[in-house]
Design a protein around this motif. Structure first.
Motif, short mmCIF file in Angstrom:
data_model
loop_
_atom_site.label_atom_id
_atom_site.label_comp_id
_atom_site.label_asym_id
_atom_site.label_seq_id
_atom_site.Cartn_x
_atom_site.Cartn_y
_atom_site.Cartn_z
N ARG A 156 71.62 54.19 -47.41
CA ARG A 156 70.75 53.03 -47.43
C ARG A 156 70.81 52.34 -48.80
NH1 ARG A 156 66.21 52.84 -43.64
NH2 ARG A 156 67.24 52.19 -41.72
N ALA A 157 70.92 53.12 -49.86
CA ALA A 157 71.05 52.53 -51.20
C ALA A 157 72.33 51.71 -51.31
CB ALA A 157 71.03 53.62 -52.27
N ALA A 158 73.43 52.27 -50.79
CA ALA A 158 74.71 51.54 -50.80
C ALA A 158 74.61 50.27 -49.96
CB ALA A 158 75.83 52.44 -50.29
N LEU A 159 73.92 50.34 -48.82
CA LEU A 159 73.75 49.17 -47.97
C LEU A 159 72.93 48.10 -48.67
CD1 LEU A 159 73.92 47.65 -45.29
CD2 LEU A 159 71.97 49.02 -44.48
N ALA A 160 71.84 48.51 -49.33
CA ALA A 160 71.01 47.54 -50.05
C ALA A 160 71.79 46.87 -51.17
CB ALA A 160 69.76 48.23 -50.61
N ALA A 161 72.61 47.64 -51.87
CA ALA A 161 73.43 47.06 -52.93
C ALA A 161 74.45 46.08 -52.36
CB ALA A 161 74.14 48.16 -53.71
N ALA A 162 75.04 46.44 -51.22
CA ALA A 162 76.01 45.55 -50.59
C ALA A 162 75.37 44.23 -50.17
CB ALA A 162 76.64 46.23 -49.38
N ARG A 163 74.09 44.29 -49.83
CA ARG A 163 73.37 43.07 -49.44
C ARG A 163 72.74 42.37 -50.64
NH1 ARG A 163 70.26 45.24 -43.93
NH2 ARG A 163 71.62 44.11 -42.46
N HIS A 164 73.02 42.88 -51.84
CA HIS A 164 72.52 42.31 -53.09
C HIS A 164 71.00 42.45 -53.23
CE1 HIS A 164 76.33 39.59 -53.59
NE2 HIS A 164 76.62 40.88 -53.43
N ASP A 165 70.44 43.45 -52.59
CA ASP A 165 69.03 43.77 -52.77
C ASP A 165 68.97 44.95 -53.74
OD1 ASP A 165 66.35 44.26 -52.67
OD2 ASP A 165 66.26 44.65 -50.50
N PHE A 166 69.17 44.65 -55.01
CA PHE A 166 69.41 45.72 -55.98
C PHE A 166 68.13 46.46 -56.37
CE2 PHE A 166 72.86 42.62 -56.59
CZ PHE A 166 73.91 43.44 -56.22
N ALA A 167 66.99 45.81 -56.33
CA ALA A 167 65.74 46.52 -56.62
C ALA A 167 65.50 47.61 -55.57
CB ALA A 167 64.58 45.54 -56.67
N HIS A 168 65.72 47.27 -54.31
CA HIS A 168 65.55 48.26 -53.25
C HIS A 168 66.63 49.33 -53.34
CE1 HIS A 168 65.02 49.14 -48.69
NE2 HIS A 168 64.21 49.89 -49.41
N ALA A 169 67.84 48.95 -53.71
CA ALA A 169 68.91 49.93 -53.86
C ALA A 169 68.55 50.97 -54.92
CB ALA A 169 70.21 49.23 -54.25
N LEU A 170 67.95 50.53 -56.02
CA LEU A 170 67.54 51.46 -57.07
C LEU A 170 66.47 52.41 -56.57
CD1 LEU A 170 67.68 52.37 -60.01
CD2 LEU A 170 66.01 50.57 -60.57
N GLU A 171 65.51 51.88 -55.84
CA GLU A 171 64.44 52.73 -55.29
C GLU A 171 65.01 53.79 -54.35
OE1 GLU A 171 60.83 52.28 -52.02
OE2 GLU A 171 61.54 50.51 -53.10
N LEU A 172 65.93 53.39 -53.47
CA LEU A 172 66.51 54.32 -52.51
C LEU A 172 67.40 55.35 -53.20
CD1 LEU A 172 67.35 51.70 -49.77
CD2 LEU A 172 65.81 53.66 -49.46
N ALA A 173 68.15 54.93 -54.20
CA ALA A 173 68.99 55.87 -54.93
C ALA A 173 68.13 56.93 -55.62
CB ALA A 173 69.85 55.13 -55.94
N ASP A 174 67.02 56.51 -56.21
CA ASP A 174 66.13 57.46 -56.87
C ASP A 174 65.54 58.45 -55.86
OD1 ASP A 174 66.49 56.52 -59.44
OD2 ASP A 174 64.80 55.13 -59.35
#
Length: 628
Positions: free
Chosen positions: A303-321
């Motif tokens: 999900r973090a990779a998907l959020a980053a691919a969609r340029h939703d980087f704040a959410h990507a950081l949250e999911l990666a953590d």
């Protein structure tokens, strides 16, 4: 990649700067080791250089160059399927046809406990076809891309079927040389991959324990988490692996690891094919995994990779953590965290994150991100050295193509076109259809004065992958050539950027940066400024600062633009386009001496950075010199 034990702790592995530099900088091109896949490439989503995997690099993880992206990707990064679609009022139809059907299929599959097993990407050409058909259905003329659109695509497909390289004009001698040297190794790799396919079938039947879970230090049984081996996600086996996973999940719909792997595979498929319609399918598969096993780190990292691919980087950081809370050694989560921090403009935090990742999971995915973080600080020597080591450590075709392309991009940024072409040849020898290498080769050819070859190569690219970067590059080359009908051809390319943007947004991708960069020079100025301001409201990177500065400039707001132009160059990032933009804004605000300095620096660094921009920079510099 470092082997791992089952106790959650990694075995000792030498980090990026602990490793001795390779004696040749080239991995073996034949023999058994040359074909061993690297596990979990995790290509970063680099900022849009076409845009960036990503690319997204992006990209998904790539990507981007978000780092693809690629998005290693994003581009990236990244993502990269372009359709020859209609413009104007047809955009709405393109948006609908490009997004609704795949999402509906994914939702239906999730409800029934299976996944999409129809013609949604199981063929290597299907991803791009889905977008192309959506554009054609909207009333677009598939042959409008400079008169070469569909015909070039057909020729490219024919070449692919016969295993030939898509080379424009007289062909690239570098690719041929690398291929002759590596012929034996490629034959061996083909046999190895066939054997892997057979073993995969056995593993699926037997319900093997997931290699990915063991690798990440978690002794968790997941029957098919290795069905799409992460090292194959960027290779030609991706579509076949997805098909195998789909078949398995119909039989075992409660396999949460299989669903997580399928979701990540869809993200990677979107990145490598530039098909954003895969993102809703990825979201469905990853959601299914989390429903079966809440907070499993594989799905969270996906999900973090998907959020980053969609340029939703704040959410990507949250999911990666969240994923790293479950598994601190998850390579995918470590890499997505770096990507998110870079794309949020938190460069000091990204530097700390990449060092942590290098301690926990040293390997190709981390090395490429390490290099990019240093490149953003202007440390080109370190970036090149780390990428050389990453290339030496790469064994799968996907990793070789990705890292070699990053070296090519780095060389091109410094105006070293001969080295760039050599690196792109290496990438294309590993994967003849690798989009960033094809696009990079065309850019380097154009900058080297080989415009006819560059145009022919880009025509082939946009016929299959109509993405913003290649479309704008081809349009500018048409304008620079100035032959009869070239202006109309250029306008066709610029119009297709809007169609791609509509499709991307319909599938949850934030395309503001792509819109701002393309529209500032070739679209609506007001649109460019609105998109740039929106992107800046979410993240403060050098790329968004540059885009906002230039959008303000073309709207006549130079006094407001100058601080952003200065911020874009403040980290030391060596980018000729940034220097050109700053110089033009300084010229407009009466800072003549500074303007001369930065325009001259742009042309010295990379004299062919843009077919039209470089010409404008020379004209402006000549005017400034004459007025001294």
């Amino acid at each position: 990649m470092s082997p791992r034990t089952n106790d959650g702790e990694p075995e000792p592995t030498r980090r990026a700067f602990d490793r001795p530099a390779p004696t040749t900088g080239e991995p073996a091109t034949d023999g058994p080791d040359a074909g061993t896949p690297v596990t979990d490439p995790g290509h970063p989503v680099r900022p849009a250089r076409t845009t960036g995997p990503d690319a997204g690099e992006a990209a998904a993880g790539a990507t981007d160059r978000t780092p693809s992206a690629p998005a290693p990707g994003a581009t990236g990064p990244g993502p990269d399927t372009e359709a020859v679609t209609a413009r104007g009022s047809d955009t709405g139809a393109t948006e609908t046809s490009g997004a609704v059907a795949p999402a509906a299929v994914a939702e239906s599959d999730a409800d029934s406990g299976t996944t999409a097993d129809t013609d949604t990407g199981t063929d290597s050409g299907t991803g791009s076809a889905a977008v192309a058909e959506s554009g054609a259905g909207a009333g677009g003329d598939a042959g409008r891309s400079g008169g070469a659109g569909s015909r070039a695509g057909d020729a490219a497909d024919d070449d692919h079927e016969h295993g030939e390289t898509h080379e424009a004009g007289r062909g690239d001698d570098r690719v041929a040389a690398v291929r002759r040297a590596g012929a034996a190794g490629r034959r061996w790799r083909a046999a190895q991959l066939s054997a892997c396919a057979a073993m995969l079938a056995v593993a699926l039947t037997a319900g093997a324990v997931a290699l990915g879970a063991v690798r990440d230090g978690r002794n968790v049984p997941v029957a098919t988490a290795a069905a799409v081996a992460p090292g194959l996600l960027a290779s030609g086996d991706l579509d076949a692996s997805i098909t195998a996973l789909q078949a398995h999940l119909r039989a075992q719909p409660k396999d949460f690891g299989g669903w997580a792997t399928l979701g990540l595979a869809y993200v990677e498929q979107a990145r490598t094919k530039g098909d954003p319609s895969r993102y809703p399918q990825a979201d469905q598969a990853l959601g299914r995994s989390l429903a079966l096993r809440p907070d499993n780190d594989q799905a969270l990292a996906g999900r973090a990779a998907l959020a980053a691919a969609r340029h939703d980087f704040a959410h990507a950081l949250e999911l990666a953590d969240r994923a790293l809370e479950q598994n601190p050694y998850s390579e995918r989560a470590l890499c997505s965290r770096i990507d998110a921090l870079v794309e949020l403009g938190r460069y000091a935090d990204a530097d700390a994150a990449v060092r942590t990742a290098d301690e926990r999971r040293p390997g190709v995915p981390v090395f490429t991100r390490y290099a990019y973080v240093h490149e953003l600080r202007g440390d080109v020597a370190t970036a090149r050295r780390v990428l050389d080591r990453a290339l030496a450590a790469s064994t799968s075709p996907g990793d070789i193509a990705y890292v070699a392309s990053q070296l090519g991009q780095l060389a091109w940024n410094q105006g070293d076109y001969a080295s760039a072409l050599t690196h792109y040849a290496r990438a294309l020898a590993a994967d003849e259809n690798y989009l960033p290498a094809l696009e990079g080769r065309a850019r380097a050819q154009a900058a080297s004065g080989r415009r006819a070859e560059a145009i022919k190569g880009l025509e082939l690219i946009v016929a299959r992958y109509p993405l913003p970067g290649p479309l704008v590059e081809l349009g500018e080359l048409y304008e620079a050539r100035g032959a009869e009908g070239d202006r109309a051809k250029a306008e066709d390319q610029y119009s297709l950027v809007d169609a791609w943007t509509a499709i991307a947004r319909a599938n949850g991708v934030n395309a503001d940066l792509d819109t701002a960069l393309a529209a500032a020079d070739h679209g609506g100025r007001a649109t460019a400024l609105r998109a740039a301001r929106d992107d800046w409201s979410r993240r403060h990177t050098v790329h968004t600062a540059d885009a906002l500065a230039w959008a303000l400039h073309v709207n006549g707001k130079d006094a407001e633009a100058l601080p952003y132009a200065r911020q874009a160059t403040a980290t030391g990032y060596r980018n000729a386009a940034f220097l050109y933009h700053r110089g033009m804004i300084e010229k407009a605000t009466g800072h003549a001496a500074d303007a001369r300095t930065h325009l001259a620096a742009a042309l010295k660094l990379n004299p062919g950075f843009s077919p039209l921009g470089a010409r404008e920079a020379r004209t402006a510099l000549e005017t400034l010199e004459a007025s001294k």
